[in-house]
Design an enzyme around this catalytic site. Structure first.
Site, PDB file in Angstrom:
ATOM      1  N   ARG A  16       0.802  -1.233   0.000  1.00 54.45           N
ATOM      2  CA  ARG A  16       0.000   0.000   0.000  1.00 54.45           C
ATOM      3  C   ARG A  16       0.834   1.284   0.000  1.00 54.45           C
ATOM      4  NH1 ARG A  16      -3.875  -0.054   4.663  1.00 54.45           N
ATOM      5  NH2 ARG A  16      -2.775  -1.868   5.492  1.00 54.45           N
ATOM      6  N   GLN A  74      13.926 -13.619   4.706  1.00 60.96           N
ATOM      7  CA  GLN A  74      12.775 -14.508   4.861  1.00 60.96           C
ATOM      8  C   GLN A  74      12.108 -14.622   3.494  1.00 60.96           C
ATOM      9  OE1 GLN A  74       9.280 -12.949   6.696  1.00 60.96           O
ATOM     10  NE2 GLN A  74       8.453 -14.933   7.247  1.00 60.96           N
ATOM     11  N   LYS A 348      31.244  29.121   0.128  1.00 60.96           N
ATOM     12  CA  LYS A 348      31.579  27.695   0.151  1.00 60.96           C
ATOM     13  C   LYS A 348      33.025  27.506   0.583  1.00 60.96           C
ATOM     14  CE  LYS A 348      33.687  25.512  -2.678  1.00 60.96           C
ATOM     15  NZ  LYS A 348      34.399  24.875  -3.799  1.00 60.96           N
ATOM     16  N   TYR A 384      37.652  28.486  -9.977  1.00 64.73           N
ATOM     17  CA  TYR A 384      37.684  27.282 -10.806  1.00 64.73           C
ATOM     18  C   TYR A 384      38.160  27.640 -12.199  1.00 64.73           C
ATOM     19  CZ  TYR A 384      35.820  22.908 -12.796  1.00 64.73           C
ATOM     20  OH  TYR A 384      35.678  21.698 -13.409  1.00 64.73           O
ATOM     21  N   ALA A 420      36.283  49.516  -7.876  1.00 62.27           N
ATOM     22  CA  ALA A 420      35.095  48.796  -8.362  1.00 62.27           C
ATOM     23  C   ALA A 420      35.287  48.338  -9.801  1.00 62.27           C
ATOM     24  CB  ALA A 420      33.875  49.697  -8.255  1.00 62.27           C
ATOM     25  N   ARG A 437      40.784  48.720 -14.899  1.00 62.76           N
ATOM     26  CA  ARG A 437      39.664  49.021 -15.789  1.00 62.76           C
ATOM     27  C   ARG A 437      40.115  50.103 -16.763  1.00 62.76           C
ATOM     28  NH1 ARG A 437      37.405  53.232 -11.646  1.00 62.76           N
ATOM     29  NH2 ARG A 437      36.796  51.810 -10.015  1.00 62.76           N
TER      30      ARG A 437
HETATM   31  C1  UD1 Z   1       0.200  -8.721  13.527  1.00 65.64           C
HETATM   32  C2  UD1 Z   1      -0.246  -9.549  14.722  1.00 65.64           C
HETATM   33  C3  UD1 Z   1      -1.471  -8.901  15.354  1.00 65.64           C
HETATM   34  C4  UD1 Z   1      -1.151  -7.471  15.765  1.00 65.64           C
HETATM   35  C5  UD1 Z   1      -0.627  -6.699  14.559  1.00 65.64           C
HETATM   36  C6  UD1 Z   1      -0.148  -5.355  14.986  1.00 65.64           C
HETATM   37  C7  UD1 Z   1       0.342 -11.849  14.166  1.00 65.64           C
HETATM   38  C8  UD1 Z   1      -0.162 -13.157  13.673  1.00 65.64           C
HETATM   39  N1  UD1 Z   1      -0.557 -10.869  14.250  1.00 65.64           N
HETATM   40  O1  UD1 Z   1      -0.862  -8.726  12.599  1.00 65.64           O
HETATM   41  O2  UD1 Z   1      -1.877  -9.635  16.500  1.00 65.64           O
HETATM   42  O3  UD1 Z   1      -2.328  -6.851  16.280  1.00 65.64           O
HETATM   43  O4  UD1 Z   1       0.489  -7.385  13.960  1.00 65.64           O
HETATM   44  O5  UD1 Z   1       0.110  -4.583  13.832  1.00 65.64           O
HETATM   45  O6  UD1 Z   1       1.491 -11.736  14.483  1.00 65.64           O
HETATM   46  N2  UD1 Z   1       6.213  -9.685   8.695  1.00 65.64           N
HETATM   47  C9  UD1 Z   1       7.324 -10.350   8.239  1.00 65.64           C
HETATM   48  N3  UD1 Z   1       7.187 -11.576   7.658  1.00 65.64           N
HETATM   49  C10 UD1 Z   1       5.981 -12.160   7.500  1.00 65.64           C
HETATM   50  C11 UD1 Z   1       4.838 -11.462   7.968  1.00 65.64           C
HETATM   51  C12 UD1 Z   1       4.975 -10.248   8.565  1.00 65.64           C
HETATM   52  O7  UD1 Z   1       8.440  -9.848   8.356  1.00 65.64           O
HETATM   53  O8  UD1 Z   1       5.948 -13.272   6.963  1.00 65.64           O
HETATM   54  C13 UD1 Z   1       6.372  -8.381   9.343  1.00 65.64           C
HETATM   55  C14 UD1 Z   1       5.752  -7.256   8.543  1.00 65.64           C
HETATM   56  O9  UD1 Z   1       6.702  -6.650   7.712  1.00 65.64           O
HETATM   57  C15 UD1 Z   1       5.300  -6.301   9.638  1.00 65.64           C
HETATM   58  C16 UD1 Z   1       5.021  -7.199  10.828  1.00 65.64           C
HETATM   59  O10 UD1 Z   1       5.685  -8.408  10.567  1.00 65.64           O
HETATM   60  O11 UD1 Z   1       6.324  -5.418  10.004  1.00 65.64           O
HETATM   61  C17 UD1 Z   1       3.547  -7.441  11.060  1.00 65.64           C
HETATM   62  O12 UD1 Z   1       3.006  -8.034   9.906  1.00 65.64           O
HETATM   63  P1  UD1 Z   1       1.530  -7.787   9.488  1.00 65.64           P
HETATM   64  O13 UD1 Z   1       1.212  -8.581   8.301  1.00 65.64           O
HETATM   65  O14 UD1 Z   1       1.244  -6.337   9.434  1.00 65.64           O
HETATM   66  O15 UD1 Z   1       0.788  -8.417  10.756  1.00 65.64           O
HETATM   67  P2  UD1 Z   1      -0.728  -8.506  10.991  1.00 65.64           P
HETATM   68  O16 UD1 Z   1      -1.227  -9.713  10.349  1.00 65.64           O
HETATM   69  O17 UD1 Z   1      -1.369  -7.215  10.681  1.00 65.64           O
END
Ligand code: UD1
Ligand code: CA
Length: 456
Positions: A16, A74, A348, A384, A420, A437
């Site tokens: 988003r 990951q 500068k 320069y 000047a 001049r």
């Molecule tokens: C998660 C929590 C939820 C909490 C919310 C707060 C879980 C299952 N749920 O929800 O309880 O209220 O955060 O915002 O944990 N990310 C990774 N790898 C992944 C998935 C996510 O690095 O595979 C990271 C995302 O970049 C982000 C964070 O984890 O920074 C949270 O991920 P997001 O998908 O926003 O979590 P929610 O499902 O919204």
């Protein structure tokens, strides 16, 4: 207390944001989101820090390479539990693991310290929200003990009414965390490994689950869109402005100030509207900054006044100086006390000694200017030659007439006066008038051309 390990989750897509750049590299207050979190993590003096990244490939570790952190990829992203699992090989069993989020930039170390006080327990950072939509809910039993976290998508009607939500930030004993993560399953609506499922396992294992609330709600706000980023930027700028006001700084309008770095102010500093401070800026006592100035990596000593629309970068300015309006000080500018720099003057890599003035329309580059020098309007140092930069030296008590070009390398000796409109290519003798001049002539009886009118 057990040593602290920190895991920062930063693998999310950031769909988003509609940007080619990974979400965690977007800036808040002039600094990437992830860097805010790393700086906070470092302030806790952890044993190690592990950043889990995914989208954006190597650009995330590259942008953060100056941090002593382990970067683990990951791929694919199978949920928050799966993300933390990627970090496990780098965490020590006898430590406590703190999970932070790369897109929750404003978490404060004070809040995290308060989580650390329950060593050994599973500690969750939670908040009560009027509108908890989208968040995991904290489920408690009749005694008020936490028994699980249920994701909104998996929650029943009754659970959705719960207003205490999971911020995602938690602290867990690492040895147990390792075991719990290895037992996560994907039997939920989203088919993901939920980190939140470890809460139920902790309860089963008889590990106490504690909750801590952040001191401010903005600490736990996550960024998913440019609109959320803009809102959090404003909240943060308000916090910074309030801190300055509390220290006694006068702000013409706290809503019209942007600090993108650190701003240190002495007593009785006054800042007019629309100013932007970047990097490290230090303002001495009684400094006044006019409207719409941009000041970056600069120090101003006591009593110096900057008039509106001036741009200062990488400069060191003494006390009681008058700069601007519309002045531009570029990196390497060093002004001693009581120096005056006026409108449309660019400086500068130059040093200007006490009580010298360049008040109008000049370029001063790679120059050393002595004391009590007056640089006339329109004076240019020609530093320069198309290939190399050369220095200009202007000694004490020199007077440079308007519209002079000083072709470097050149030295204007002590007490010289330059007429000047001169182009100075050779060193001048001390205390003499030098000018280059042609003589002024008048042509007697000369007529101005008259426009010809053709055919009636
Ligand atoms: C998660 C929590 C939820 C909490 C919310 C707060 C879980 C299952 N749920 O929800 O309880 O209220 O955060 O915002 O944990 N990310 C990774 N790898 C992944 C998935 C996510 O690095 O595979 C990271 C995302 O970049 C982000 C964070 O984890 O920074 C949270 O991920 P997001 O998908 O926003 O979590 P929610 O499902 O919204
Ligand atoms: Ca989320």
């Amino acid at each position: 207390m057990n040593p602290l390990n920190v895991v920062i989750l930063a693998a999310g897509k950031g769909t988003r944001m509609y940007s080619a750049k990974p979400k965690v590299l977007h800036a808040l207050a002039g600094k990437p989101l992830l860097q805010h979190v790393l700086d906070c993590a470092i302030s806790l003096q952890p044993q190690n820090i592990c950043v889990v990244y995914g989208h954006g490939g190597e650009s995330v570790p590259q942008a953060m390479q100056h941090y002593a952190a382990k970067f683990v990829v990951q791929e694919p992203q199978l949920g928050t539990g799966h993300a933390v699992q990627q970090a496990m090989p780098y965490l020590a069993d006898d430590s406590q693991t703190l999970v932070l989020y790369g897109d929750v930039p404003l978490i404060q170390s004070k809040t995290l310290h308060s989580m650390q006080q329950f060593g050994g327990a599973l500690t969750l950072l939670t908040v009560n929200m009027v509108n908890p939509a989208g968040y995991g809910r904290i489920v408690r039993n009749a005694q008020g003990d936490v028994i699980s976290i249920v994701e909104e998508k998996d929650a029943n009607e009754e659970q959705r009414e719960i207003t205490e939500v999971n911020t995602g930030i938690l602290l867990a004993p690492t040895r147990q965390l390792r075991d719990w993560l290895s037992r996560l399953r994907t039997d939920n609506i989203q088919g993901e490994y939920y980190l939140t499922d470890i809460v139920g396992m902790a309860v089963e294992a008889g590990v106490t689950v504690r909750t801590v609330q952040p001191a401010h709600e903005w600490e736990i706000h996550g960024i998913n869109s440019k609109s959320q980023l803009a809102v959090l930027e404003r909240s943060w700028q308000q916090v910074l402005a309030a801190r300055l006001l509390a220290q006694g700084v006068t702000l013409a309008d706290p809503a019209r100030l942007d600090v993108r770095g650190s701003l240190e102010c002495g007593r009785d500093v006054e800042i007019d509207v629309g100013c932007i401070f970047e990097g490290e800026v230090k303002l001495g006592d009684n400094v006044q900054i006019g409207a719409y100035c941009i000041i970056k990596n600069t120090t101003l000593a006591e009593g110096t006044q900057i008039a509106p629309y001036s741009h200062l970068d990488g400069s060191n300015v003494g006390s009681a100086c008058r700069i601007g309006p519309y002045a531009r000080l570029r990196p390497g500018t060093m002004l001693h006390d009581d120096v005056h720099i006026g409108n449309f003057v660019e400086i500068k890599n130059s040093e200007i000694a006490q009580s010298s003035k360049a008040n109008h329309l000049s370029y001063i580059g790679d120059t050393t200017i002595g004391r009590r020098v007056n640089v006339g309007a329109g004076t240019i140092t020609c530093n320069y030659d198309g290939a190399h930069k050369h220095r200009t030296v202007i000694e004490d008590d020199v007077f440079i007439g308007s519209d002079t070009q000083l072709v470097a390398p050149v030295t204007v000796a002590r007490g010289s006066t330059i007429g000047a409109g001169s182009t100075i290519t050779r060193n001048t003798p001390e205390g003499e008038l030098t000018l280059s001049r042609s003589k002024q002539v008048s042509v007697k009886g000369w007529q101005r051309p008259v426009k010809q009118t053709t055919g009636k």
